[in-house]
Design an enzyme around this catalytic site. Structure first.
Site, mmCIF file in Angstrom:
data_model
loop_
_atom_site.group_PDB
_atom_site.id
_atom_site.type_symbol
_atom_site.label_atom_id
_atom_site.label_comp_id
_atom_site.label_asym_id
_atom_site.label_seq_id
_atom_site.Cartn_x
_atom_site.Cartn_y
_atom_site.Cartn_z
ATOM 1 N N LEU A 49 21.274 34.004 26.750
ATOM 2 C CA LEU A 49 20.122 33.066 27.122
ATOM 3 C C LEU A 49 18.997 33.460 26.182
ATOM 4 C CD1 LEU A 49 20.257 32.611 30.940
ATOM 5 C CD2 LEU A 49 21.552 31.838 29.478
ATOM 6 N N GLY A 94 24.960 35.647 28.378
ATOM 7 C CA GLY A 94 25.142 34.290 28.483
ATOM 8 C C GLY A 94 26.020 33.837 27.373
ATOM 9 N N ASN A 118 25.662 41.848 30.680
ATOM 10 C CA ASN A 118 24.874 43.251 30.488
ATOM 11 C C ASN A 118 23.389 42.973 31.099
ATOM 12 O OD1 ASN A 118 24.313 41.396 28.510
ATOM 13 N ND2 ASN A 118 23.336 42.969 27.376
ATOM 14 N N GLU A 119 23.356 42.056 31.990
ATOM 15 C CA GLU A 119 21.943 41.874 32.469
ATOM 16 C C GLU A 119 21.168 42.979 33.299
ATOM 17 O OE1 GLU A 119 24.451 39.670 32.572
ATOM 18 O OE2 GLU A 119 23.695 37.551 32.234
HETATM 19 C C1 TC6 Z 1 19.089 35.824 35.286
HETATM 20 C C2 TC6 Z 1 18.890 35.588 33.851
HETATM 21 C C3 TC6 Z 1 20.633 36.005 33.239
HETATM 22 C C4 TC6 Z 1 20.358 36.238 31.844
HETATM 23 C C5 TC6 Z 1 21.462 36.201 30.956
HETATM 24 C C6 TC6 Z 1 21.122 36.249 29.341
HETATM 25 O O1 TC6 Z 1 21.831 35.735 28.895
HETATM 26 S S1 TC6 Z 1 19.862 37.409 28.825
HETATM 27 C C7 TC6 Z 1 20.052 37.429 27.340
HETATM 28 C C8 TC6 Z 1 20.734 38.980 27.154
HETATM 29 N N1 TC6 Z 1 21.165 38.995 25.688
HETATM 30 C C9 TC6 Z 1 21.367 40.093 25.163
HETATM 31 O O2 TC6 Z 1 20.991 41.371 25.828
HETATM 32 C C10 TC6 Z 1 21.420 40.356 23.615
HETATM 33 C C11 TC6 Z 1 20.246 40.811 22.878
HETATM 34 N N2 TC6 Z 1 20.575 40.567 21.397
HETATM 35 C C12 TC6 Z 1 21.585 41.557 20.963
HETATM 36 O O3 TC6 Z 1 22.055 42.409 21.436
HETATM 37 C C13 TC6 Z 1 21.399 41.416 19.234
HETATM 38 O O4 TC6 Z 1 20.484 40.451 18.840
HETATM 39 C C14 TC6 Z 1 22.961 40.868 18.698
HETATM 40 C C15 TC6 Z 1 24.006 41.955 18.939
HETATM 41 C C16 TC6 Z 1 23.056 39.539 19.569
HETATM 42 C C17 TC6 Z 1 22.693 40.506 17.203
HETATM 43 O O5 TC6 Z 1 22.164 41.643 16.583
HETATM 44 P P1 TC6 Z 1 21.488 41.666 15.146
HETATM 45 O O6 TC6 Z 1 21.407 42.933 14.570
HETATM 46 O O7 TC6 Z 1 22.377 40.553 14.203
HETATM 47 O O8 TC6 Z 1 20.129 40.750 15.231
HETATM 48 P P2 TC6 Z 1 18.957 41.553 16.062
HETATM 49 O O9 TC6 Z 1 19.245 42.190 17.223
HETATM 50 O O10 TC6 Z 1 18.108 41.970 14.833
HETATM 51 O O11 TC6 Z 1 18.076 40.031 16.304
HETATM 52 C C18 TC6 Z 1 17.630 39.175 15.436
HETATM 53 C C19 TC6 Z 1 16.361 38.134 16.174
HETATM 54 O O12 TC6 Z 1 16.915 37.527 17.236
HETATM 55 C C20 TC6 Z 1 16.169 37.964 18.219
HETATM 56 N N3 TC6 Z 1 16.982 37.821 19.579
HETATM 57 C C21 TC6 Z 1 18.233 38.785 19.833
HETATM 58 N N4 TC6 Z 1 18.695 38.296 21.164
HETATM 59 C C22 TC6 Z 1 17.841 37.212 21.516
HETATM 60 C C23 TC6 Z 1 17.893 36.527 22.577
HETATM 61 N N5 TC6 Z 1 18.995 36.637 23.544
HETATM 62 N N6 TC6 Z 1 16.836 35.688 22.955
HETATM 63 C C24 TC6 Z 1 15.925 35.349 21.961
HETATM 64 N N7 TC6 Z 1 15.749 36.218 20.918
HETATM 65 C C25 TC6 Z 1 16.910 37.089 20.631
HETATM 66 C C26 TC6 Z 1 15.659 39.275 18.057
HETATM 67 O O13 TC6 Z 1 14.579 39.804 18.900
HETATM 68 C C27 TC6 Z 1 15.394 39.361 16.551
HETATM 69 O O14 TC6 Z 1 14.071 38.611 16.561
HETATM 70 P P3 TC6 Z 1 13.054 38.960 15.254
HETATM 71 O O15 TC6 Z 1 12.802 40.533 15.427
HETATM 72 O O16 TC6 Z 1 13.770 38.707 14.077
HETATM 73 O O17 TC6 Z 1 11.993 38.085 15.450
#
Ligand code: TC6
Length: 243
Positions: A49, A94, A118-119
């Site tokens: 998400l 997501g 991993n929420e």
């Molecule tokens: C009740 C609700 C239930 C929720 C469900 C969910 O899905 S919750 C979601 C749970 N999701 C997670 O926990 C996943 C979190 N993300 C990750 O673990 C890593 O980004 C990756 C492994 C997907 C890619 O690694 P990588 O080293 O290749 O890339 P990087 O880490 O350098 O990121 C690049 C840019 O993208 C940005 N950004 C990243 N994710 C999101 C996002 N979801 N959204 C928006 N933005 C996001 C990040 O901030 C950065 O922005 P900047 O600084 O350029 O402005």
């Protein structure tokens, strides 16, 4: 279908809407019987998400976003097409959910390509229909452990727990997806589709009955100061990791 929402294929409101429209188009095309879902960006299947849709917005926006997510889940989970996920990158939260609602999951063998809900690591809770989708795939006990600990499984572990059906070398991902598709398409559509519906109906009904309450629940949960703080901190951590 190649997911293409730079930089990390996060499921933004726009992306979810586009996905639903494209799925509808494909389902209405009589020449199409199957769909391989993969990412345009090897290394990232989907970051899940879009955190920017859940941070610092107003309740009406949260409600609109959550409704679009429900719509996408309902559409893909009940798709008449055979849907194979060719997972060519990290697939947290997501992103994992999206793979779980396909019919078959193949993960490229790379230790960086982790998958899971991993929420809890973000200080948030996977909603009941995320949980139901996972329980349907890997069972109750494995889901309880994975969900509480917010586990992100590397390929061998994902295969062992049943989160994915196959792990293959990265350069074999697309060809494997096509041979799996051929196997599934050898089954008469109507029998396969009715069987899919029968298997998935209770889970679908569970959400359909509680759609509005689920939206309200999400809106009040995500609007809490404590949750907003957790999400902001998590975003900051992601940015720091980058620098
Ligand atoms: C009740 C609700 C239930 C929720 C469900 C969910 O899905 S919750 C979601 C749970 N999701 C997670 O926990 C996943 C979190 N993300 C990750 O673990 C890593 O980004 C990756 C492994 C997907 C890619 O690694 P990588 O080293 O290749 O890339 P990087 O880490 O350098 O990121 C690049 C840019 O993208 C940005 N950004 C990243 N994710 C999101 C996002 N979801 N959204 C928006 N933005 C996001 C990040 O901030 C950065 O922005 P900047 O600084 O350029 O402005």
């Amino acid at each position: 279908m190649k997911l293409k929402n730079p930089p990390v294929n996060s499921l933004s409101l726009e992306m979810l809407t586009e996905l639903v429209i494209n799925l509808e188009k494909l389902e209405n095309d009589k020449a199409v019987r199957g769909l391989v879902l993969t990412s345009e960006y090897p290394g990232i299947f989907s970051a899940g998400l879009d955190l920017m849709e859940m941070c610092g917005r107003n309740p009406a926006h949260y409600a609109e976003y959550w409704k679009a997510l429900q719509e996408f889940w309902l559409k893909l989970y009940q798709s008449s097409l055979v849907v194979v996920a060719a997972i060519n990158g990290a697939s947290p939260a997501g992103g994992c959910l999206m793979s779980l609602i396909c019919d078959y999951r193949i993960l490229a063998d790379n230790p960086k390509y982790t998958i899971g809900l991993n929420e809890t690591l973000l200080g948030i809770v996977a909603p009941f229909w995320f949980k139901d989708t996972m329980v349907n795939t890997i069972g109750h006990r494995a889901s309880e452990r994975a969900l509480q600990l917010g586990l992100l499984f590397p390929p061998a572990e994902a295969l062992q727990v049943g989160l994915v059906d196959q792990v293959v070398p990265e350069d074999k991902l697309q060809s494997t997806a096509l041979s799996v598709m051929a196997q599934w398409l050898a089954i008469p559509d109507h029998a396969r589709q009715l069987t899919k519906t029968m298997m998935r109906k209770p889970t679908v009904d569970h959400l359909v009955k509680q759609r509005d309450a689920d939206i309200q629940n999400f809106v009040s949960f995500v609007s809490r100061d404590s949750i907003q703080k957790s999400l902001q901190m998590y975003l900051q951590k992601l940015r720091q990791k980058k620098s």
